[in-house]
Motif scaffolding. Structure first.
Motif, PDB file in Angstrom:
ATOM      1  N   GLU A 158     -46.287  -9.588  69.504  1.00 19.09           N
ATOM      2  CA  GLU A 158     -47.359 -10.037  68.615  1.00 19.09           C
ATOM      3  C   GLU A 158     -48.446  -8.981  68.456  1.00 19.09           C
ATOM      4  OE1 GLU A 158     -48.718 -13.750  70.223  1.00 19.09           O
ATOM      5  OE2 GLU A 158     -46.875 -14.802  69.651  1.00 19.09           O
ATOM      6  N   LYS A 159     -48.606  -8.109  69.435  1.00 16.41           N
ATOM      7  CA  LYS A 159     -49.595  -7.022  69.366  1.00 16.41           C
ATOM      8  C   LYS A 159     -49.032  -5.771  68.700  1.00 16.41           C
ATOM      9  CE  LYS A 159     -52.918  -9.171  71.472  1.00 16.41           C
ATOM     10  NZ  LYS A 159     -54.179  -9.474  70.835  1.00 16.41           N
ATOM     11  N   GLY A 160     -47.738  -5.815  68.313  1.00 18.20           N
ATOM     12  CA  GLY A 160     -47.149  -4.692  67.588  1.00 18.20           C
ATOM     13  C   GLY A 160     -46.273  -3.777  68.421  1.00 18.20           C
ATOM     14  N   TYR A 161     -45.891  -4.200  69.609  1.00 14.36           N
ATOM     15  CA  TYR A 161     -45.081  -3.363  70.493  1.00 14.36           C
ATOM     16  C   TYR A 161     -43.942  -4.180  71.089  1.00 14.36           C
ATOM     17  CZ  TYR A 161     -49.162  -0.441  70.103  1.00 14.36           C
ATOM     18  OH  TYR A 161     -50.195   0.307  69.595  1.00 14.36           O
ATOM     19  N   MET A 162     -42.746  -3.597  71.149  1.00 14.15           N
ATOM     20  CA  MET A 162     -41.607  -4.272  71.747  1.00 14.15           C
ATOM     21  C   MET A 162     -41.196  -3.519  73.016  1.00 14.15           C
ATOM     22  SD  MET A 162     -39.492  -6.681  71.986  1.00 14.15           S
ATOM     23  CE  MET A 162     -39.696  -7.614  70.504  1.00 14.15           C
ATOM     24  N   PRO A 163     -41.423  -4.134  74.184  1.00 13.74           N
ATOM     25  CA  PRO A 163     -40.987  -3.497  75.437  1.00 13.74           C
ATOM     26  C   PRO A 163     -39.481  -3.241  75.414  1.00 13.74           C
ATOM     27  CG  PRO A 163     -42.511  -5.269  75.910  1.00 13.74           C
ATOM     28  CD  PRO A 163     -42.158  -5.370  74.436  1.00 13.74           C
ATOM     29  N   THR A 164     -39.065  -2.114  75.986  1.00 12.31           N
ATOM     30  CA  THR A 164     -37.653  -1.738  75.962  1.00 12.31           C
ATOM     31  C   THR A 164     -36.947  -2.026  77.281  1.00 12.31           C
ATOM     32  OG1 THR A 164     -38.237   0.537  76.558  1.00 12.31           O
ATOM     33  CG2 THR A 164     -37.993   0.045  74.216  1.00 12.31           C
ATOM     34  N   ASP A 165     -37.670  -2.336  78.323  1.00  7.31           N
ATOM     35  CA  ASP A 165     -37.052  -2.603  79.622  1.00  7.31           C
ATOM     36  C   ASP A 165     -37.128  -4.086  79.955  1.00  7.31           C
ATOM     37  OD1 ASP A 165     -36.586   0.109  80.019  1.00  7.31           O
ATOM     38  OD2 ASP A 165     -38.505   0.410  81.011  1.00  7.31           O
ATOM     39  N   ARG A 166     -36.144  -4.563  80.686  1.00  5.12           N
ATOM     40  CA  ARG A 166     -36.172  -5.903  81.273  1.00  5.12           C
ATOM     41  C   ARG A 166     -35.912  -5.723  82.739  1.00  5.12           C
ATOM     42  NH1 ARG A 166     -36.267 -10.356  77.876  1.00  5.12           N
ATOM     43  NH2 ARG A 166     -35.695 -11.768  79.545  1.00  5.12           N
ATOM     44  N   PRO A 167     -36.664  -6.306  83.607  1.00  6.50           N
ATOM     45  CA  PRO A 167     -37.800  -7.167  83.335  1.00  6.50           C
ATOM     46  C   PRO A 167     -39.053  -6.361  82.986  1.00  6.50           C
ATOM     47  CG  PRO A 167     -37.563  -6.931  85.700  1.00  6.50           C
ATOM     48  CD  PRO A 167     -36.403  -6.188  85.055  1.00  6.50           C
TER      49      PRO A 167
END
Length: 89
Positions: free
Chosen positions: A34-43
């Protein structure tokens, strides 16, 4: 020099110190998206009072970024929330 941005995520009713890793990761992925960034790692790991590094992709430019985030759990008047502030580089 790179342009450093600051973001803030507020998770109302959530105490990250006691949330399970899988549901916390899902909440953080959605909040950062929602802030414009998609994390690439899980977790996605963010700890209260410690600096965490989150690798992500900026949605608008598809540029890889690093988010240095610190979380603070706030308990006030019987309610709780987690506030995460981060610097994007």
């Amino acid at each position: 020099m790179e342009d450093v941005k600051q973001i803030m995520v507020v998770l109302d009713g959530i105490d990250i110190r006691s949330a399970d890793e899988e549901s916390l990761t899902d909440m953080l992925m959605e909040a950062f998206r929602e802030k414009g960034y998609m994390p690439t790692d899980r977790p996605v790991v963010v700890r209260a009072g410690k600096v965490s590094s989150i690798r992500a992709v900026e949605n608008s430019s598809q540029e890889e970024v690093e988010i240095y985030a610190v979380a603070q759990v706030i308990e006030k008047n019987g309610s709780i929330k987690t506030v995460i502030t981060g610097r994007v580089v």
